[in-house]
Design a protein around this motif. Structure first.
Motif, PDB file in Angstrom:
ATOM      1  N   LEU A 290       1.060  -1.094   0.121  1.00  0.00           N
ATOM      2  CA  LEU A 290      -0.109   0.271   0.114  1.00  0.00           C
ATOM      3  C   LEU A 290       0.963   1.036   0.059  1.00  0.00           C
ATOM      4  O   LEU A 290       0.547   2.281  -0.368  1.00  0.00           O
TER       5      LEU A 290
ATOM      6  N   ALA B 198       3.360   1.533  -1.559  1.00  0.00           N
ATOM      7  CA  ALA B 198       4.010   2.577  -2.715  1.00  0.00           C
ATOM      8  C   ALA B 198       2.840   2.973  -3.891  1.00  0.00           C
ATOM      9  O   ALA B 198       2.031   2.913  -4.016  1.00  0.00           O
ATOM     10  N   THR B 199       4.439   4.090  -4.290  1.00  0.00           N
ATOM     11  CA  THR B 199       3.408   4.878  -5.354  1.00  0.00           C
ATOM     12  C   THR B 199       3.385   4.669  -6.911  1.00  0.00           C
ATOM     13  O   THR B 199       3.780   4.057  -7.267  1.00  0.00           O
TER      14      THR B 199
ATOM     15  N   GLN C 206       0.667   3.438  -8.330  1.00  0.00           N
ATOM     16  CA  GLN C 206       0.097   2.144  -8.906  1.00  0.00           C
ATOM     17  C   GLN C 206      -0.800   1.796  -9.708  1.00  0.00           C
ATOM     18  O   GLN C 206      -1.715   2.860  -9.317  1.00  0.00           O
TER      19      GLN C 206
ATOM     20  N   GLY D  91      -2.759  -0.367 -11.093  1.00  0.00           N
ATOM     21  CA  GLY D  91      -4.048  -1.177 -10.597  1.00  0.00           C
ATOM     22  C   GLY D  91      -4.781  -0.141  -9.176  1.00  0.00           C
ATOM     23  O   GLY D  91      -5.331  -0.603  -9.362  1.00  0.00           O
ATOM     24  N   GLU D  92      -4.196   0.681  -8.552  1.00  0.00           N
ATOM     25  CA  GLU D  92      -5.088   1.807  -8.202  1.00  0.00           C
ATOM     26  C   GLU D  92      -6.363   2.948  -8.389  1.00  0.00           C
ATOM     27  O   GLU D  92      -7.237   2.287  -8.198  1.00  0.00           O
ATOM     28  N   GLY D  93      -5.957   2.624 -10.243  1.00  0.00           N
ATOM     29  CA  GLY D  93      -7.315   3.239 -10.966  1.00  0.00           C
ATOM     30  C   GLY D  93      -7.636   1.890 -10.830  1.00  0.00           C
ATOM     31  O   GLY D  93      -8.228   1.032 -11.017  1.00  0.00           O
ATOM     32  N   LEU D  94      -9.802   2.968 -10.958  1.00  0.00           N
ATOM     33  CA  LEU D  94     -10.192   1.807 -11.073  1.00  0.00           C
ATOM     34  C   LEU D  94     -10.463   0.766 -12.207  1.00  0.00           C
ATOM     35  O   LEU D  94     -11.234  -0.210 -12.304  1.00  0.00           O
TER      36      LEU D  94
ATOM     37  N   ALA E 128      -7.318  -1.843 -12.272  1.00  0.00           N
ATOM     38  CA  ALA E 128      -7.735  -2.728 -11.534  1.00  0.00           C
ATOM     39  C   ALA E 128      -8.628  -3.757 -12.528  1.00  0.00           C
ATOM     40  O   ALA E 128      -8.315  -4.858 -11.963  1.00  0.00           O
ATOM     41  N   LEU E 129      -9.830  -3.267 -13.436  1.00  0.00           N
ATOM     42  CA  LEU E 129      -9.903  -4.445 -13.863  1.00  0.00           C
ATOM     43  C   LEU E 129      -9.465  -6.143 -14.859  1.00  0.00           C
ATOM     44  O   LEU E 129     -10.328  -5.936 -14.954  1.00  0.00           O
TER      45      LEU E 129
ATOM     46  N   PRO F  36      -6.646  -7.016 -14.985  1.00  0.00           N
ATOM     47  CA  PRO F  36      -5.211  -7.361 -14.078  1.00  0.00           C
ATOM     48  C   PRO F  36      -4.350  -7.389 -14.907  1.00  0.00           C
ATOM     49  O   PRO F  36      -2.965  -7.384 -14.116  1.00  0.00           O
TER      50      PRO F  36
ATOM     51  N   TRP G 139      -1.300  -4.575 -14.783  1.00  0.00           N
ATOM     52  CA  TRP G 139      -0.446  -3.250 -13.456  1.00  0.00           C
ATOM     53  C   TRP G 139      -0.120  -4.855 -13.281  1.00  0.00           C
ATOM     54  O   TRP G 139       0.571  -5.190 -11.570  1.00  0.00           O
ATOM     55  N   LYS G 140      -0.151  -6.155 -13.442  1.00  0.00           N
ATOM     56  CA  LYS G 140       0.691  -7.511 -12.935  1.00  0.00           C
ATOM     57  C   LYS G 140       2.068  -7.732 -13.070  1.00  0.00           C
ATOM     58  O   LYS G 140       3.098  -7.904 -11.279  1.00  0.00           O
TER      59      LYS G 140
ATOM     60  N   GLU H 216       2.899  -4.965 -10.001  1.00  0.00           N
ATOM     61  CA  GLU H 216       2.574  -5.376  -8.762  1.00  0.00           C
ATOM     62  C   GLU H 216       3.996  -6.761  -8.484  1.00  0.00           C
ATOM     63  O   GLU H 216       3.916  -5.813  -7.273  1.00  0.00           O
TER      64      GLU H 216
ATOM     65  N   LEU I 228     -12.828  -9.228  -8.846  1.00  0.00           N
ATOM     66  CA  LEU I 228     -11.272  -8.775  -9.584  1.00  0.00           C
ATOM     67  C   LEU I 228     -10.880  -6.856  -9.117  1.00  0.00           C
ATOM     68  O   LEU I 228     -10.467  -7.186  -8.908  1.00  0.00           O
ATOM     69  N   LEU I 229     -12.020  -6.231  -8.665  1.00  0.00           N
ATOM     70  CA  LEU I 229     -11.848  -4.795  -8.070  1.00  0.00           C
ATOM     71  C   LEU I 229     -11.019  -5.277  -6.718  1.00  0.00           C
ATOM     72  O   LEU I 229     -10.046  -4.950  -5.937  1.00  0.00           O
TER      73      LEU I 229
ATOM     74  N   SER J 232      -7.497  -6.256  -6.584  1.00  0.00           N
ATOM     75  CA  SER J 232      -6.605  -5.805  -7.244  1.00  0.00           C
ATOM     76  C   SER J 232      -6.025  -4.503  -6.542  1.00  0.00           C
ATOM     77  O   SER J 232      -5.902  -4.079  -5.343  1.00  0.00           O
ATOM     78  N   PRO J 233      -4.418  -3.710  -6.637  1.00  0.00           N
ATOM     79  CA  PRO J 233      -4.171  -2.051  -5.671  1.00  0.00           C
ATOM     80  C   PRO J 233      -5.569  -2.048  -5.116  1.00  0.00           C
ATOM     81  O   PRO J 233      -5.414  -1.484  -3.957  1.00  0.00           O
ATOM     82  N   TRP J 234      -6.172  -1.566  -6.211  1.00  0.00           N
ATOM     83  CA  TRP J 234      -7.689  -0.256  -6.435  1.00  0.00           C
ATOM     84  C   TRP J 234      -8.270  -1.439  -4.178  1.00  0.00           C
ATOM     85  O   TRP J 234      -8.657  -0.384  -3.709  1.00  0.00           O
TER      86      TRP J 234
ATOM     87  N   ARG K 245      -6.806  -3.122  -2.576  1.00  0.00           N
ATOM     88  CA  ARG K 245      -5.674  -2.911  -1.643  1.00  0.00           C
ATOM     89  C   ARG K 245      -6.046  -1.360  -0.123  1.00  0.00           C
ATOM     90  O   ARG K 245      -6.570  -1.574   0.702  1.00  0.00           O
TER      91      ARG K 245
ATOM     92  N   LEU L 287      -0.204   7.864   3.320  1.00  0.00           N
ATOM     93  CA  LEU L 287       0.542   7.404   2.033  1.00  0.00           C
ATOM     94  C   LEU L 287       0.557   7.714   0.771  1.00  0.00           C
ATOM     95  O   LEU L 287       0.977   7.430  -0.477  1.00  0.00           O
TER      96      LEU L 287
ATOM     97  N   LYS M  35      -2.440   8.229  -0.954  1.00  0.00           N
ATOM     98  CA  LYS M  35      -3.970   8.023  -1.505  1.00  0.00           C
ATOM     99  C   LYS M  35      -5.045   8.987  -1.146  1.00  0.00           C
ATOM    100  O   LYS M  35      -4.904   9.155   0.437  1.00  0.00           O
TER     101      LYS M  35
ATOM    102  N   TYR N 191     -11.473   7.463  -3.173  1.00  0.00           N
ATOM    103  CA  TYR N 191     -11.976   6.091  -3.343  1.00  0.00           C
ATOM    104  C   TYR N 191     -13.322   5.527  -2.771  1.00  0.00           C
ATOM    105  O   TYR N 191     -14.165   4.570  -3.025  1.00  0.00           O
TER     106      TYR N 191
ATOM    107  N   GLN O 110     -15.904   6.161  -5.168  1.00  0.00           N
ATOM    108  CA  GLN O 110     -16.146   5.526  -6.027  1.00  0.00           C
ATOM    109  C   GLN O 110     -17.047   4.230  -5.506  1.00  0.00           C
ATOM    110  O   GLN O 110     -17.970   3.394  -6.055  1.00  0.00           O
TER     111      GLN O 110
END
Lengths: 307, 327
Positions: free
Chosen positions: A123, A125-126, A128, A130-133, A136-137, A139, A142-143, A146, B176-177, B180-182, B184, B199, B201, B206, B209
């Motif tokens: 968490l 890490a900056t 990322q 995969g942190e976008g919606l 995230a769908l 994979p 972002w694998k 990750e 899936l959501l 994912s990092p999302w 997390r 951190l 975010k 979030y 959403q």
């Protein structure tokens, strides 16, 4: 670990409260924060030196944590502006401050209890993807990143001797281990400035040594550290510069060996009656109260003494 | 004798009923809100009302057809989430719970006022909302299924088929959501929002959403419940919200399958207890009137929930360790 006496000077001119630094990372002006009628922080000018370990000390209620909260965007000041790395960040949200490389830890450790130790780290890490919606769908977008984040997290955990715990819930860690985890997690973002709020609180002596080592390491890696601490021994051992607060104001600044001898510091931190017997002092205060002296004042003295 | 036990077929039917679909989707949305992000949303019934009326008005009053009406339901739920979220999500979690429970009631009372009757049908609600959906039904009229004494027409099969496909797609998206990092980040927000902000975010974004996605699920789900029957405003009061909470806790708050299976078990249990109680009343075993029997079954459901919380606080699909560290 022991301070070398040949370190370069950090300040310009005399080491007085609010003095200028040769290479400041934070410059703040006219920072005030009032809670009702009480002024928690009233700092006309403060500069934090870059690539050095600065300790912020002072008695309970001195406003150290409030100043921390203000500088990191977790609280809003009544007045004041400050810059970080030459960029004005006053009024910015906490997350934006963190994104600029100024990360903090908390006095009461905030490990994310029901996340695994490894997820806690990831968490941190900056940037990322995969942190976008939408990503995230998907994979596969972002694998790869990750995997990089995980490798970095495992490496940091090994450094902090938490690697064997990586799949456990953070809730299962001891108080000291959570402090280590919080610090390690903050480092995941490759920060420029690390702000630690009482990193030693509640940590057993065996872990203290390793925590101190980690903090000194941060400086060796080119980071700047600002920490709040009550443990004078720790301040003496690792700090390059000490800023002393009392009742919301900066009362002294300087190198640790010098500042500890300062009368203002001794008064603020240990109380002006530090050499007197407590029973004798209490008896005197009671006499003063009985004689009609200001009871509030007497109460203040007493509370300072208790700390 | 055999006719007395038809409730068993009713209970089997309840496992796949459109009502079950609606509650499964609403509970899945609530699991995203509460189980994964820690948002205390006590207004899930409000999202159902908004979605239901937006769809029904599109389908019956504006006659725009199924898909535009569906889009209206989604847009309605999104707007409702924004309206609730913008003022409350920056505050502590409890404020959201107060605002959502109030807003859901405001919505319900607004749509059932006589003044709104031309648009919403007032307290009578709206009928025939499924016409355009059933017109799309490719299953021939001659097709039907018999489950014991229950007869399923082609339209009844059609709504269940599309409904469960929607549930599966929604579950897949949420799955899936959250892995994912999302996911997390939102779990981090559940544990400690300040730590996540520290951190770097944007916790507010979030949470917004999450509120929107979970609300849209409730807004879509309700459509399957109203199309075969009708839209009644009083079906979406606070009791509905608490049923959804019960379903989510039953299955496991921070799980995907929990809310879905929870909804199936909940509605089947309601049908079974109802059947047993009325059987007891009929045979004189239970010394109560038929009117009282309606209340008895909810008491039994309440008892079952208490036993569940005591003996399996993590829900059916939840992880035991999570409950241990929570307590």
């Amino acid at each position: 670990m022991v301070n070398d006496t040949t370190r370069p000077a950090l300040h310009i001119g005399e080491a007085v409260p609010g003095c200028k630094k040769i290479d400041p990372i934070i410059i703040a002006d006219n920072v005030t924060r009032k809670f009702g009628g009480m002024t928690a922080v009233d700092v006309p000018h403060i500069e934090v030196p870059r690539n050095a370990i600065t300790a912020l000390i002072g008695p309970n209620g001195a406003g150290k944590t409030t100043l921390f909260n203000l500088l990191t965007g977790f609280d809003v000041p009544n007045t004041g502006e400050w810059s970080f790395n030459g960029e004005t960040i006053s009024g910015k949200s906490a997350y934006k401050v963190a994104q600029r490389g100024q990360v903090r830890t908390f006095q009461l450790t905030k490990s994310l209890a029901l996340l695994s130790v490894l997820d806690n780290m990831k968490l941190g890490a900056t940037n990322q993807r995969g942190e976008g919606l939408l990503h995230a769908l998907l994979p596969w977008t972002w694998k790869a990143q990750e995997a990089e984040v995980e490798a970095k997290a495992v490496e940091l955990l090994a450094r902090f001797k938490l690697d064997t715990k990586k799949d456990d819930y953070a809730a299962s860690l001891s108080g000291g281990q959570r402090k280590l985890l919080e610090m390690a997690r903050a480092l995941m973002s490759d920060p420029t400035l690390v702000m630690l709020d009482e990193p030693m609180a509640g940590v057993n002596p065996a872990l203290t040594q390793s925590l101190l080592g980690h903090i000194v390491d941060l400086k060796a890696q080119g980071m700047t550290v600002l920490f709040v601490e009550h443990d004078m021994h720790m301040v003496q051992t690792i700090a390059d510069w000490v800023i002393v607060m009392a009742e919301g104001k900066i009362v002294a600044e300087g190198e640790p060996s010098v500042v500890m001898q300062d009368q203002a510091v001794v008064d603020a931190y240990l109380g002006s009656n530090k050499d007197r017997d407590l029973g004798e002092l209490v008896a005197e205060i009671k006499r003063e109260v009985a004689a009609g002296a200001d009871p509030a004042l007497a109460g203040d003295d007493l509370s300072l003494e208790k700390e | 004798m055999s006719s007395d036990f038809t409730f068993i077929w009713v209970a089997v039917g309840a496992l796949f009923d459109p009502i079950t679909i609606a509650y499964a989707l609403a509970a899945l949305g609530l699991a995203l809100h509460f189980g994964f992000t820690g948002l205390l949303n006590f207004g899930q019934a409000g999202f159902m009302t908004i979605g239901g009326y937006a769809f029904a008005i599109g389908a019956v009053k504006l006659n725009v057809g199924f898909f535009p009406s569906l889009l209206m339901a989604i847009a309605g739920a999104v707007l409702f989430a924004l309206l609730l979220g913008i003022p409350t999500l920056r505050l502590r979690a409890d404020y959201l719970s107060i605002v959502t429970i109030g807003a859901a009631e405001i919505v319900r009372l607004s749509v059932r006022t006589p003044e709104a009757r031309p648009l919403t049908g007032g307290s009578d609600g709206l009928n025939g909302t499924g016409a355009s959906f059933f017109a799309l039904n490719p299953i021939p009229d001659t097709f039907s299924i018999n489950l014991g004494p229950i007869h399923y027409t082609n339209d009844m099969v059609w709504v269940r088929l599309v409904g469960w496909i929607t549930v599966i797609v929604a579950a897949l998206i949420i799955w899936l959501l959250v892995r994912s990092p999302w996911g997390r980040v939102i779990k981090g927000i559940r544990e400690d929002e300040d730590a996540v902000r520290a951190l770097g975010k944007n916790a507010f974004s979030y949470k917004m959403q999450v509120l929107i996605i979970g609300g849209v699920l409730a807004g879509i789900g309700v459509i399957f419940a109203i199309m075969p029957s009708s839209l009644q405003p009083d079906n979406y009061g606070t009791q509905t919200t608490f049923f959804i909470w019960a379903i989510m806790l039953l299955g496991g708050a921070a799980t995907i399958f929990g809310p879905i299976v929870g909804s199936m078990i909940f509605w089947a249990t309601i049908a079974i207890t109802e059947g047993f109680v009325s059987l007891g009343v009929k045979t004189g075993v239970l010394p109560i009137t038929p009117v009282q029997s309606g209340q008895i079954r909810y008491m039994l459901v309440g008892l079952a929930l208490m036993l569940l919380v005591i003996f399996r606080p993590q829900g059916i699909f939840g992880k035991k360790a999570e409950a241990r560290f929570n307590g």
